[in-house]
Design a protein around this motif. Structure first.
Motif, PDB file in Angstrom:
ATOM      1  N   GLY A  27      85.744 -60.287   1.131  1.00  0.00           N
ATOM      2  CA  GLY A  27      84.776 -61.015   0.337  1.00  0.00           C
ATOM      3  C   GLY A  27      85.470 -61.729  -0.796  1.00  0.00           C
ATOM      4  N   ARG A  28      85.383 -61.153  -2.007  1.00  0.00           N
ATOM      5  CA  ARG A  28      85.950 -61.804  -3.186  1.00  0.00           C
ATOM      6  C   ARG A  28      87.004 -60.909  -3.829  1.00  0.00           C
ATOM      7  NH1 ARG A  28      82.532 -64.091  -7.595  1.00  0.00           N
ATOM      8  NH2 ARG A  28      84.222 -65.627  -7.639  1.00  0.00           N
ATOM      9  N   ALA A  29      88.154 -61.506  -4.109  1.00  0.00           N
ATOM     10  CA  ALA A  29      89.249 -60.781  -4.760  1.00  0.00           C
ATOM     11  C   ALA A  29      89.634 -61.498  -6.040  1.00  0.00           C
ATOM     12  CB  ALA A  29      90.455 -60.689  -3.830  1.00  0.00           C
ATOM     13  N   MET A  30      89.824 -60.723  -7.107  1.00  0.00           N
ATOM     14  CA  MET A  30      90.423 -61.276  -8.315  1.00  0.00           C
ATOM     15  C   MET A  30      91.891 -60.888  -8.344  1.00  0.00           C
ATOM     16  SD  MET A  30      89.719 -60.723 -12.408  1.00  0.00           S
ATOM     17  CE  MET A  30      88.201 -61.689 -12.503  1.00  0.00           C
ATOM     18  N   SER A  39      94.415 -65.661   4.029  1.00  0.00           N
ATOM     19  CA  SER A  39      94.593 -65.571   5.482  1.00  0.00           C
ATOM     20  C   SER A  39      93.711 -64.473   6.077  1.00  0.00           C
ATOM     21  CB  SER A  39      96.066 -65.297   5.818  1.00  0.00           C
ATOM     22  OG  SER A  39      96.893 -66.348   5.365  1.00  0.00           O
ATOM     23  N   ALA A  40      93.437 -63.431   5.281  1.00  0.00           N
ATOM     24  CA  ALA A  40      92.601 -62.321   5.741  1.00  0.00           C
ATOM     25  C   ALA A  40      91.114 -62.583   5.518  1.00  0.00           C
ATOM     26  CB  ALA A  40      93.008 -61.030   5.031  1.00  0.00           C
ATOM     27  N   GLY A  41      90.776 -63.746   4.994  1.00  0.00           N
ATOM     28  CA  GLY A  41      89.371 -64.101   4.853  1.00  0.00           C
ATOM     29  C   GLY A  41      88.765 -63.897   3.483  1.00  0.00           C
ATOM     30  N   TYR A  42      89.583 -63.590   2.492  1.00  0.00           N
ATOM     31  CA  TYR A  42      89.067 -63.385   1.148  1.00  0.00           C
ATOM     32  C   TYR A  42      88.919 -64.703   0.386  1.00  0.00           C
ATOM     33  CZ  TYR A  42      89.280 -58.288   0.983  1.00  0.00           C
ATOM     34  OH  TYR A  42      89.030 -56.961   1.197  1.00  0.00           O
ATOM     35  N   GLU A  43      87.917 -64.756  -0.439  1.00  0.00           N
ATOM     36  CA  GLU A  43      87.799 -65.805  -1.445  1.00  0.00           C
ATOM     37  C   GLU A  43      88.507 -65.291  -2.697  1.00  0.00           C
ATOM     38  OE1 GLU A  43      84.310 -67.713  -4.291  1.00  0.00           O
ATOM     39  OE2 GLU A  43      83.742 -66.861  -2.338  1.00  0.00           O
ATOM     40  N   VAL A  44      89.470 -66.055  -3.206  1.00  0.00           N
ATOM     41  CA  VAL A  44      90.349 -65.571  -4.266  1.00  0.00           C
ATOM     42  C   VAL A  44      90.093 -66.326  -5.571  1.00  0.00           C
ATOM     43  CG1 VAL A  44      92.752 -65.284  -5.010  1.00  0.00           C
ATOM     44  CG2 VAL A  44      92.127 -64.919  -2.607  1.00  0.00           C
ATOM     45  N   TYR A  76      83.213 -58.952  -7.544  1.00  0.00           N
ATOM     46  CA  TYR A  76      84.456 -58.793  -6.778  1.00  0.00           C
ATOM     47  C   TYR A  76      84.489 -57.438  -6.058  1.00  0.00           C
ATOM     48  CZ  TYR A  76      85.899 -62.768  -9.576  1.00  0.00           C
ATOM     49  OH  TYR A  76      85.954 -64.004 -10.170  1.00  0.00           O
ATOM     50  N   ASN A  77      85.114 -57.430  -4.879  1.00  0.00           N
ATOM     51  CA  ASN A  77      85.317 -56.150  -4.198  1.00  0.00           C
ATOM     52  C   ASN A  77      86.790 -55.833  -3.979  1.00  0.00           C
ATOM     53  OD1 ASN A  77      85.666 -57.992  -2.056  1.00  0.00           O
ATOM     54  ND2 ASN A  77      83.546 -57.704  -1.424  1.00  0.00           N
ATOM     55  N   MET A  78      87.672 -56.632  -4.607  1.00  0.00           N
ATOM     56  CA  MET A  78      89.079 -56.261  -4.680  1.00  0.00           C
ATOM     57  C   MET A  78      89.664 -56.826  -5.969  1.00  0.00           C
ATOM     58  SD  MET A  78      92.382 -56.938  -2.155  1.00  0.00           S
ATOM     59  CE  MET A  78      91.857 -55.829  -0.855  1.00  0.00           C
ATOM     60  N   LEU A  79      90.486 -55.994  -6.621  1.00  0.00           N
ATOM     61  CA  LEU A  79      91.211 -56.401  -7.820  1.00  0.00           C
ATOM     62  C   LEU A  79      92.690 -56.120  -7.587  1.00  0.00           C
ATOM     63  CD1 LEU A  79      91.249 -57.283 -10.869  1.00  0.00           C
ATOM     64  CD2 LEU A  79      91.059 -54.841 -11.409  1.00  0.00           C
ATOM     65  N   VAL A  80      93.533 -57.129  -7.808  1.00  0.00           N
ATOM     66  CA  VAL A  80      94.971 -56.974  -7.573  1.00  0.00           C
ATOM     67  C   VAL A  80      95.738 -57.381  -8.825  1.00  0.00           C
ATOM     68  CG1 VAL A  80      96.920 -57.533  -6.079  1.00  0.00           C
ATOM     69  CG2 VAL A  80      94.587 -57.619  -5.161  1.00  0.00           C
ATOM     70  N   ALA A  88      84.758 -51.161  -4.411  1.00  0.00           N
ATOM     71  CA  ALA A  88      85.914 -52.050  -4.564  1.00  0.00           C
ATOM     72  C   ALA A  88      87.242 -51.318  -4.366  1.00  0.00           C
ATOM     73  CB  ALA A  88      85.885 -52.711  -5.938  1.00  0.00           C
ATOM     74  N   ILE A  89      88.254 -52.109  -4.001  1.00  0.00           N
ATOM     75  CA  ILE A  89      89.637 -51.644  -3.875  1.00  0.00           C
ATOM     76  C   ILE A  89      90.416 -52.165  -5.071  1.00  0.00           C
ATOM     77  CG2 ILE A  89      91.734 -51.745  -2.474  1.00  0.00           C
ATOM     78  CD1 ILE A  89      89.905 -52.422  -0.062  1.00  0.00           C
TER      79      ILE A  89
END
Length: 281
Positions: free
Chosen positions: A125-128, A145-150, A183-187, A211-212
């Motif tokens: 989904g959405r990653a920050m 490439s994995a389909g996330y909106e960044v 967001y459902n991922m934070l890096v 979230a991850i």
């Protein structure tokens, strides 16, 4: 059979765990090979790489601060590295120098290994992404490439905007980094939170429970960001796994064996990391 020799080049390089990583695999698979670390300044990079190729090395890794400059030395660069705009892996074949980038592969494999396939699929989904440096480039590419909106968030807004334009990403200001509800991922790709560096000040209270949270820093292994995420019951992924997985393609290129990331390897690398921390203290 001639002993196969590989290397890592960076500056500084004493912190690198790559020699211990590749040394473990060489011993495990009984391969007659070596993996050496060289601290090389940018002005000497081209000359040193040419010399290593002529001296019988089969290839090696390129790390900070050379990942972009080393592209100019290559005769051929694979499509992924071209898209990322940096290389971390060299191979020497038939008098030619080939460049590739395995950082994005390492990041995604680490995520896939640490979360269920269902979780990873649902969470697409959405990653920050925090940071806009060299490490961010490969991670942004792999996430898209994995389909996330960044969406990028960086202390220097101008750098984030330049990178976002290059990769077609969103941008949010550093002051807005705590607004994580969508967001459902934070890096974290910055050096904030690394040993002897400033901490990463961020409030995860608005981040959804599903979230991850990933931190590419592995020194310390459990950063303050990951501690905060764990206390909230969020899925956390440390930076050591990315280091391990990104090394797989290079080892296979140089030594002809595709290695595996195992619990024994991870335990070995944690011991090596703790030893480095002990000598630095």
């Amino acid at each position: 059979m001639t002993k196969r020799k590989a290397f890592i080049i960076g500056s500084p390089i004493s912190h690198s765990l790559s020699p211990q990583l590749h040394g473990f695999w060489l011993r495990q698979y009984g391969i007659d090979g070596s993996y050496e670390a060289f601290d090389i300044k940018p002005d000497y990079l081209h000359k040193v790489i040419k010399k290593l190729a002529n001296d019988g090395y089969v290839g090696g890794n390129i790390t900070i601060p050379h990942k972009e400059k080393a592209m100019m030395i290559c005769d051929e660069i694979d499509e992924i590295a071209q898209n990322i705009g940096a290389i971390n892996t060299l191979s020497f074949r038939e008098g030619r120098i080939f460049g590739s980038n395995t950082d994005g592969f390492g990041f995604l494999e680490n995520v896939k290994e640490n979360v269920s396939r269902e979780t990873f699929s649902v969470n697409q989904g959405r990653a920050m992404v925090l940071g806009a440096g060299g490490a961010a480039r490969a991670i942004i590419y792999s996430l898209k490439s994995a389909g996330y909106e960044v969406t990028l968030c960086n202390r220097t807004q101008e750098n984030a905007e330049k990178l976002a334009a290059e990769f077609d990403c969103g941008v949010t200001s550093w002051d807005s980094r705590n607004n994580l509800i969508t967001y459902n991922m934070l890096v974290n790709t910055t050096s904030l939170g690394m040993l002897h560096n400033d901490p990463l000040n961020i409030d995860l209270s608005t981040l959804p429970q599903s979230a991850i949270v990933c931190d590419i820093v592995y020194n310390p292994l459990e950063t303050e960001l990951l501690v905060q995420a764990k206390m909230r019951g969020l899925q956390i992924i440390d930076g050591l796994g990315m280091l391990l997985y990104q090394a797989i393609p290079g080892f296979e290129l140089w030594f002809g064996k595709r290695p595996e990331v195992t619990s024994e390897l991870r335990e070995h690398m944690i011991r090596c990391l703790n030893m480095k921390l002990f000598h630095q203290s």
